[in-house]
Design a protein around this motif. Structure first.
Motif, mmCIF file in Angstrom:
data_model
loop_
_atom_site.group_PDB
_atom_site.id
_atom_site.type_symbol
_atom_site.label_atom_id
_atom_site.label_comp_id
_atom_site.label_asym_id
_atom_site.label_seq_id
_atom_site.Cartn_x
_atom_site.Cartn_y
_atom_site.Cartn_z
ATOM 1 N N ARG A 11 0.858 -1.188 0.000
ATOM 2 C CA ARG A 11 0.000 0.000 0.000
ATOM 3 C C ARG A 11 0.892 1.234 0.000
ATOM 4 N NH1 ARG A 11 -2.369 3.257 4.308
ATOM 5 N NH2 ARG A 11 -4.393 4.125 3.672
ATOM 6 N N LYS A 31 -1.483 10.767 6.403
ATOM 7 C CA LYS A 31 -2.850 10.751 6.920
ATOM 8 C C LYS A 31 -3.770 11.551 6.006
ATOM 9 C CE LYS A 31 -2.767 9.835 11.873
ATOM 10 N NZ LYS A 31 -3.039 10.392 13.213
ATOM 11 N N THR A 67 -0.221 -1.474 7.911
ATOM 12 C CA THR A 67 -1.271 -1.130 8.871
ATOM 13 C C THR A 67 -2.592 -1.805 8.510
ATOM 14 O OG1 THR A 67 -1.951 0.809 7.601
ATOM 15 C CG2 THR A 67 -0.182 1.129 9.215
ATOM 16 N N GLN A 68 -3.579 -1.622 9.386
ATOM 17 C CA GLN A 68 -4.896 -2.190 9.153
ATOM 18 C C GLN A 68 -5.489 -1.704 7.835
ATOM 19 O OE1 GLN A 68 -6.115 -4.451 11.177
ATOM 20 N NE2 GLN A 68 -8.098 -4.744 10.202
ATOM 21 N N GLN A 69 -5.119 -0.475 7.445
ATOM 22 C CA GLN A 69 -5.645 0.084 6.192
ATOM 23 C C GLN A 69 -5.185 -0.708 4.964
ATOM 24 O OE1 GLN A 69 -4.432 1.784 8.700
ATOM 25 N NE2 GLN A 69 -5.453 3.753 9.024
ATOM 26 N N SER A 70 -4.140 -1.508 5.117
ATOM 27 C CA SER A 70 -3.655 -2.314 3.988
ATOM 28 C C SER A 70 -4.671 -3.360 3.569
ATOM 29 C CB SER A 70 -2.326 -2.982 4.345
ATOM 30 O OG SER A 70 -1.317 -2.011 4.551
ATOM 31 N N GLU A 72 -7.536 -2.693 2.562
ATOM 32 C CA GLU A 72 -8.154 -2.137 1.353
ATOM 33 C C GLU A 72 -7.367 -2.574 0.112
ATOM 34 O OE1 GLU A 72 -8.080 2.052 1.953
ATOM 35 O OE2 GLU A 72 -9.108 1.949 3.891
ATOM 36 N N GLU A 93 -0.075 4.647 10.882
ATOM 37 C CA GLU A 93 0.061 5.593 9.771
ATOM 38 C C GLU A 93 1.149 6.632 10.030
ATOM 39 O OE1 GLU A 93 -2.586 6.105 6.177
ATOM 40 O OE2 GLU A 93 -1.629 4.569 7.344
#
Length: 257
Positions: A11, A31, A67-70, A72, A93
């Motif tokens: 990501r 961010k 991160t957790q956003q990965s 996506e 982040e």
């Protein structure tokens, strides 16, 4: 032979975003900024999907370290054709990404655990341009490597690879299991269709931590320290000259001629 393929999917800040340096000059603002899959990793994933369409590959496992956003990014990989995904969760982040050596150790451990035959990665990530992870994974596993691949053909237990090198193109063969890194001209990635995006929500996505794979990130941190991140200097405005003689005169003043 039906291969099991592992593909790295990092990501990164989207290539179209204008990068801004953070107030502490320790890095860039991440961010609230649009992120997407690293373009070279999209190419790597597309190649794996094409191998599966040819019945050469039996399963595609997409992996991301971050991160957790990965998640996506991994859902995008599943929508593009990966069968399942693994997120190795690390950091926040505000923290630097996991370094190439740490990522290489994670991928090597997963490759053994998942008993894969082929690892395809992008040749580099567009955020750090390190171009190290694929080579490190091959070294850790003791597998042959084919970097900067612009063409890939399966030839029995071997891969025929065309590589982009400084002098043009180089053709090599590597024996499986192997590590391949994708160059820009290997293929053109497909767009994820709406039906496949919906199907991706039902595909398995596992979350692990590096420790569960026996990887100690603290021992694999970067040997480099970022002192400061600065904007490039603003280019000075040019000037027009009336004729060739004036041009030569100005070039002499600048010490060019």
């Amino acid at each position: 032979m039906a291969m099991r393929v592992l593909v790295g999917c990092k990501r990164v800040i989207d290539y179209a975003v204008k990068i801004r340096i953070n107030p502490t000059k320790s890095g860039v603002v991440r961010k609230g900024v649009k992120h997407s899959m690293n373009p070279f990793d999209e190419i790597a994933l597309e190649e794996a999907v094409r191998l599966k369409e040819k019945k050469v590959a039996s399963e595609i496992i997409a992996v991301s370290c971050g991160t957790q956003q990965s998640q996506e990014t991994l859902r995008t990989a599943l929508a593009m054709g990966a069968d399942r995904a693994v997120l190795v969760k690390y950091g926040t982040e505000d923290e630097p990404d996991m370094g190439p050596l740490a990522v290489a150790n994670v991928l090597a451990k997963l490759a053994v655990q998942e008993n894969v035959d082929l690892i395809i990665l992008g040749k580099q990530a567009i955020d750090d341009d390190c171009n190290q992870t694929g080579q490190m994974v091959a070294s850790l596993l003791g597998w042959p490597q084919a970097t900067f691949a612009s063409e890939l053909t399966v030839d029995g237990p071997k891969l025929a690879i065309t590589r982009e090198v400084d002098g043009g193109l180089e053709s090599i063969k590597v024996t499986l299991p192997a590590v391949v890194t994708a160059d820009l001209r290997l293929n053109e990635p497909r767009y994820a269709t709406l039906p496949n995006i919906m199907k991706a929500k039902k595909k398995p996505l596992t979350t692990l931590d590096p420790g569960s794979l026996g990887v100690d990130i603290a021992d694999l941190t970067s040997r480099q320290e970022v002192l400061s991140v600065e904007d490039p200097p603003v280019r000075e405005a040019g000037s027009k000259v009336a004729n060739v003689d004036e041009l030569i005169s100005k070039l002499k003043e600048a010490g060019v001629v």
